[in-house]
Design a protein around this motif. Structure first.
Motif, mmCIF file in Angstrom:
data_model
loop_
_atom_site.group_PDB
_atom_site.id
_atom_site.type_symbol
_atom_site.label_atom_id
_atom_site.label_comp_id
_atom_site.label_asym_id
_atom_site.label_seq_id
_atom_site.Cartn_x
_atom_site.Cartn_y
_atom_site.Cartn_z
ATOM 1 N N ARG A 137 -11.915 -19.674 -16.651
ATOM 2 C CA ARG A 137 -10.595 -19.142 -17.005
ATOM 3 C C ARG A 137 -10.062 -19.796 -18.276
ATOM 4 N N ALA A 138 -10.226 -21.108 -18.395
ATOM 5 C CA ALA A 138 -9.766 -21.815 -19.594
ATOM 6 C C ALA A 138 -10.519 -21.320 -20.835
ATOM 7 N N HIS A 139 -11.813 -21.097 -20.670
ATOM 8 C CA HIS A 139 -12.611 -20.599 -21.798
ATOM 9 C C HIS A 139 -12.160 -19.206 -22.205
ATOM 10 N N GLN A 140 -11.827 -18.367 -21.252
ATOM 11 C CA GLN A 140 -11.382 -17.011 -21.556
ATOM 12 C C GLN A 140 -10.096 -17.033 -22.378
ATOM 13 N N VAL A 141 -9.141 -17.892 -22.007
ATOM 14 C CA VAL A 141 -7.886 -18.002 -22.752
ATOM 15 C C VAL A 141 -8.146 -18.519 -24.168
ATOM 16 N N ALA A 142 -8.941 -19.575 -24.270
ATOM 17 C CA ALA A 142 -9.245 -20.141 -25.590
ATOM 18 C C ALA A 142 -9.964 -19.125 -26.470
ATOM 19 N N ASN A 143 -10.843 -18.357 -25.867
ATOM 20 C CA ASN A 143 -11.599 -17.364 -26.615
ATOM 21 C C ASN A 143 -10.668 -16.300 -27.190
ATOM 22 N N TYR A 144 -9.669 -15.884 -26.406
ATOM 23 C CA TYR A 144 -8.708 -14.885 -26.884
ATOM 24 C C TYR A 144 -7.918 -15.439 -28.064
ATOM 25 N N VAL A 145 -7.468 -16.686 -27.954
ATOM 26 C CA VAL A 145 -6.677 -17.297 -29.027
ATOM 27 C C VAL A 145 -7.480 -17.385 -30.314
ATOM 28 N N VAL A 146 -8.727 -17.861 -30.216
ATOM 29 C CA VAL A 146 -9.559 -17.998 -31.415
ATOM 30 C C VAL A 146 -9.879 -16.630 -32.021
ATOM 31 N N GLY A 147 -10.090 -15.634 -31.157
ATOM 32 C CA GLY A 147 -10.390 -14.297 -31.655
ATOM 33 C C GLY A 147 -9.263 -13.676 -32.441
ATOM 34 N N HIS A 148 -8.033 -14.152 -32.235
ATOM 35 C CA HIS A 148 -6.872 -13.599 -32.951
ATOM 36 C C HIS A 148 -6.302 -14.581 -33.972
ATOM 37 N N ALA A 149 -6.986 -15.703 -34.184
ATOM 38 C CA ALA A 149 -6.509 -16.689 -35.151
ATOM 39 C C ALA A 149 -6.913 -16.287 -36.566
ATOM 40 N N PRO A 150 -6.183 -16.748 -37.583
ATOM 41 C CA PRO A 150 -6.576 -16.469 -38.974
ATOM 42 C C PRO A 150 -7.959 -17.043 -39.252
ATOM 43 N N ARG A 151 -8.687 -16.334 -40.115
ATOM 44 C CA ARG A 151 -10.036 -16.816 -40.411
ATOM 45 C C ARG A 151 -9.968 -18.092 -41.230
ATOM 46 N N GLY A 152 -11.015 -18.871 -41.109
ATOM 47 C CA GLY A 152 -11.087 -20.113 -41.855
ATOM 48 C C GLY A 152 -12.189 -20.980 -41.285
ATOM 49 N N ASP A 153 -12.496 -22.053 -42.000
ATOM 50 C CA ASP A 153 -13.562 -22.946 -41.562
ATOM 51 C C ASP A 153 -13.261 -23.531 -40.178
ATOM 52 N N ARG A 154 -12.014 -23.895 -39.957
ATOM 53 C CA ARG A 154 -11.651 -24.490 -38.670
ATOM 54 C C ARG A 154 -11.789 -23.463 -37.546
ATOM 55 N N THR A 155 -11.388 -22.228 -37.821
ATOM 56 C CA THR A 155 -11.495 -21.189 -36.794
ATOM 57 C C THR A 155 -12.951 -20.929 -36.447
ATOM 58 N N ARG A 156 -13.811 -20.854 -37.482
ATOM 59 C CA ARG A 156 -15.238 -20.638 -37.215
ATOM 60 C C ARG A 156 -15.843 -21.801 -36.449
ATOM 61 N N ASP A 157 -15.429 -23.008 -36.781
ATOM 62 C CA ASP A 157 -15.954 -24.170 -36.056
ATOM 63 C C ASP A 157 -15.517 -24.137 -34.600
ATOM 64 N N LEU A 158 -14.266 -23.743 -34.360
ATOM 65 C CA LEU A 158 -13.801 -23.609 -32.980
ATOM 66 C C LEU A 158 -14.559 -22.502 -32.254
ATOM 67 N N ALA A 159 -14.824 -21.394 -32.971
ATOM 68 C CA ALA A 159 -15.575 -20.292 -32.360
ATOM 69 C C ALA A 159 -16.984 -20.735 -32.005
ATOM 70 N N ARG A 160 -17.598 -21.508 -32.903
ATOM 71 C CA ARG A 160 -18.956 -22.000 -32.630
ATOM 72 C C ARG A 160 -18.962 -22.888 -31.393
ATOM 73 N N LYS A 161 -17.989 -23.786 -31.288
ATOM 74 C CA LYS A 161 -17.923 -24.671 -30.129
ATOM 75 C C LYS A 161 -17.623 -23.888 -28.855
#
Length: 765
Positions: A407-431
């Protein structure tokens, strides 16, 4: 002369047919028979695989290192096959006529997946067995049939399990008929409006920017995945409703019932032996310690634990995990083969360890942990992987922990999917993706193995032990299958764990070497002499960090006074939310909304502004890495093409870099004034790929050998159209797609120019 009591003597001169020799157990069995039963003539039933014949597959099998000594002694693969091995090409689904003169058949083939689609489980383990037995009956009345099953046909029973028929009253014919038609039923269900609408809407939310055909392809892929999942779910539920752990054990139990019917045929009783191994793992001694082909049941869990990715397991510490080395299994099979029972009275043999030499999950954990303490996996540059401490809290606690994490991963995944693009966002997506794969692994294996981890079974092996003790000392040495002698600490720490981790360590080392030897941002470009190669580039976000709203302001603000400029900025700012919503729905609608703002501008003035005021600014905003790559392509003789949704005037500064630029054309009236519309539909998503295919055909470009560079999920069709796609500082959706498909991902540095303004043509005064 060999003593009559030896296994080799009993089998001398016999003709034995083996199935499943390309599998783990079948390969080990063939090796042992060739090595220790020199008087046996073997026929192997092997199916054709694509264009590779059964004969060629068998020859490839014998060229494996494990057969090297046997092949050398025989004078080569061809000589060995000519002297001792015949190949019968065929499939269990339509078993061929068996060769004459058979004395025995050992059936090792079968679906060994714990969660096969229900129709495949029935087709292989039940119908395939029935087809083979029909051919056995045709081949002769006195053939000893040895059936390799599994000890877990006992299902969800508890306590001591005897070497005897499984007690159940399941209607074999009804279940077989039901199982075989499930794919047709589920395929029909998958095409229902309910399923299709649900999958289509999900696909369009994800892929609509790339194009409706891309979304349609994703919908169809999701439908097929739904069919597979549903067939697995149906099989598992039916099995559990009848008292088995899963579809595998259920269909293996029904397969045994088919074998028992064959043995007890009133008109012609036949000799049948059923061998039931427990969990088969790597060899203790033969062909060599640790020999294993592929990953079996325990290996994924051992590797995940060593990687620090298996925090707990839903087993009680004192539950027995019944493991048996593969060389013990095949030695028992050969001994059973040499001692056929009376016709009409099937013999049963458990090849297991839990009754006389139990290995508990606590013992397994302690030994695996001790191995990784001494020989840890490396965690990149951070040293050794930290190993989880198992406390065996119980299945319910493990399930709660996993569900909370999901459940925690699902919430985090939604937030990252709607975050502005950038190196930090991609790094969070990779993790997050790494964590998601870990959670998927845990869910799959915990669900799959939960029943086995909680099984309180002790498989009696009295018959097997009696057979072993009846052998001569020489045979007991050559065909060792007394599992009581296995030292689990030695086996796990010095044999099994080193064997299963060795290939992973080699891959890790190769990966480190590749990473050290390769520049991760710039791959070398190689020329081709076989045809023209293209290099297709997107502009905004790929070559330069800009967007169409920003570039619109570059051009329009130059024509206006200070107060007009502030007014224009305010007007555009008010429109931005609606434009962003349009961009998320459909890229072409977004572009049209932006280009409506050019209504009333003179196209000649826009060209003049671009030439006189924007050339230096645009060039200064280009990524140096991007420019270097374009020049590398040109130096290699490749045709460079820019495909952009930007309007033509903004691309004028880039003309020296490209052989062709395909840009948006503003429509003008007869006075040269922009109407606010485009001369034709913008090239976005799938239309870019269609244009590329046409352009490639006209210019003799081989797209399979060509390159594509883009940054957005909307450009997925562009990248799919080429054989060498490169995702450049991609958004999260494209980043994930590129990782799944092993595309090159680069992080081209932005321009070091400090000039960044919405009005490079003049200050806002």
């Amino acid at each position: 002369m060999l003593p009559v009591s030896t296994i080799a003597a009993r089998l001398d001169g016999q003709h034995v047919l083996l199935t499943g020799v390309t599998g783990f157990v079948g390969e080990a069995l063939l090796h042992l028979m060739l090595a220790e039963a020199p008087g046996v003539r073997v026929t192997v039933l092997v199916r054709r695989k694509g264009s590779t014949s059964a004969e060629a597959r068998t020859a490839a099998l014998l060229r494996k290192p494990v057969f090297a000594d046997i092949v050398e002694a025989a004078g080569g693969v061809e000589a060995l096959m000519a002297a001792r091995i015949e190949v019968l090409e065929g499939d269990l689904a339509d078993a061929p006529e068996l060769p004459p003169g058979l004395d025995a058949v050992v059936h090792c083939a079968g679906d060994v997946s714990f969660d096969p689609p229900v129709d495949e489980g029935f087709r292989t383990n039940v119908q395939g067995t029935r087809e083979l037995l029909a051919r056995v009956r045709d081949a002769g009345p006195d053939i000893h049939y040895v059936h390799i099953s599994t000890a877990y046909v006992a299902g969800r029973r508890r306590g001591s399990i005897p070497e005897a028929p499984v007690d159940h009253d399941v209607d074999l014919e009804a279940e077989l008929s039901w199982g075989l038609v499930q794919r047709q039923i589920v395929e029909h269900q998958s095409r229902s409006a309910f399923v299709l609408e649900r999958e289509r809407k999900k696909a369009e939310r994800t892929h609509s920017r790339a194009g409706l055909l891309t979304a349609a392809a994703a919908t169809e892929e999701a439908r097929k995945e739904w069919v597979k999942r549903e067939l697995v779910r149906i099989g598992s539920e039916r099995a559990r409703s009848l008292g088995w752990t899963d579809c595998y054990t259920f269909t293996k139990a029904l397969g045994e019932r088919v074998v028992e019917q064959h043995a007890r045929d009133a008109a012609q009783p036949r000799r049948v032996s059923i061998v039931r191994p427990s969990i088969i793992e790597s060899a203790l001694e033969r062909p060599h310690p640790g020999w294993i082909e592929g990953f079996k049941m325990a290996e994924p869990l051992i590797l995940a634990y060593g990687r620090g990715e298996l925090p707990e397991f839903p087993a009680a510490a004192d539950t027995i995990v019944d493991i048996v080395p593969v060389d013990h299994v095949v030695a028992a099979i050969v001994a059973v083969l040499a001692h056929p029972p009376e016709a009409g009275d099937p013999a049963y043999f458990h090849v297991s360890s839990g009754d006389r030499n139990p290995l508990t999950f606590r013992m397994l954990y302690d030994n695996v942990r001790a191995y990784f303490d001494e020989h840890p996996f490396a965690a990149g540059d951070r040293g050794a992987v930290r190993l989880p401490d198992w406390r065996f809290p119980g299945a319910s606690s493990v399930e709660r922990l996993l569900s909370t994490s999901e459940r925690a991963h699902q919430v985090a995944n939604y937030v990252v999917g709607h975050a502005p693009r950038g190196d930090r966002t991609r790094d969070l997506a990779r993790k997050l993706d790494q964590q998601g794969r870990r959670l998927e692994f845990l869910r799959r294996y915990l669900d799959l193995y939960r029943e086995y981890a909680q099984a309180e079974l002790r498989f009696s092996d009295a018959n097997t032990l009696g057979l072993y003790r009846s052998l001569s000392p020489e045979d007991q040495a050559a065909f060792a299958f007394d599992t009581a002698v296995v030292d689990w600490s030695h086996y796990l720490r010095e044999v099994h764990c080193p064997a299963v981790t060795a290939p992973v360590r080699r891959m890790d080392e190769a990966r480190r070497k590749r990473k050290a030897a390769t520049d991760p941002t710039l791959k070398p470009v190689s020329a081709s002499s076989t045809g023209q190669i293209g290099a297709f580039f997107d502009m905004d976000g790929t070559l330069m960090s800009s967007n169409v709203i920003e570039t619109y302001l570059w051009l329009r603000l130059r024509e206006q006074t200070g107060s007009e400029r502030w007014g224009e900025l305010g007007r555009i700012a008010a429109k931005v939310p609606a434009m962003v919503r349009a961009e998320r729905r459909e890229r072409s609608a977004f572009l049209r909304a932006v280009y409506r703002q050019y209504d009333g501008a003179r196209l000649a003035d826009l060209d003049a502004i671009a030439d006189e005021h924007l050339t230096d600014y645009v060039l200064s905003r280009l990524s140096p890495d991007a420019v270097r790559r374009i020049r590398e392509h040109r130096n290699a003789g490749h045709r460079t093409v820019l495909i952009t949704g930007a309007i033509r005037p903004l691309t004028r500064p880039l003309e020296p870099l490209f052989d062709h630029i395909e840009a948006a054309e503003l429509a003008v009236d007869d006075r040269g004034v922009c109407t606010g519309f485009l001369a034709s539909s913008p090239l976005v998503g799938e239309s870019r790929a269609a244009w590329m295919r046409q352009y490639a055909a006209e210019h003799g470009i081989d797209l399979a050998a060509s390159y594509g560079y883009a940054d957005s999920h909307s450009d997925l069709p562009l990248l799919d159209a080429v054989g060498r796609p490169v995702a450049v500082k991609p958004d999260v959706s494209l980043f994930r797609h590129a990782r799944r498909h092993r595309w090159t991902i680069v992080d081209w540095a932005s321009s070091t120019s400090n000039t960044r303004t919405l009005n490079p043509a003049g200050d806002l005064r």
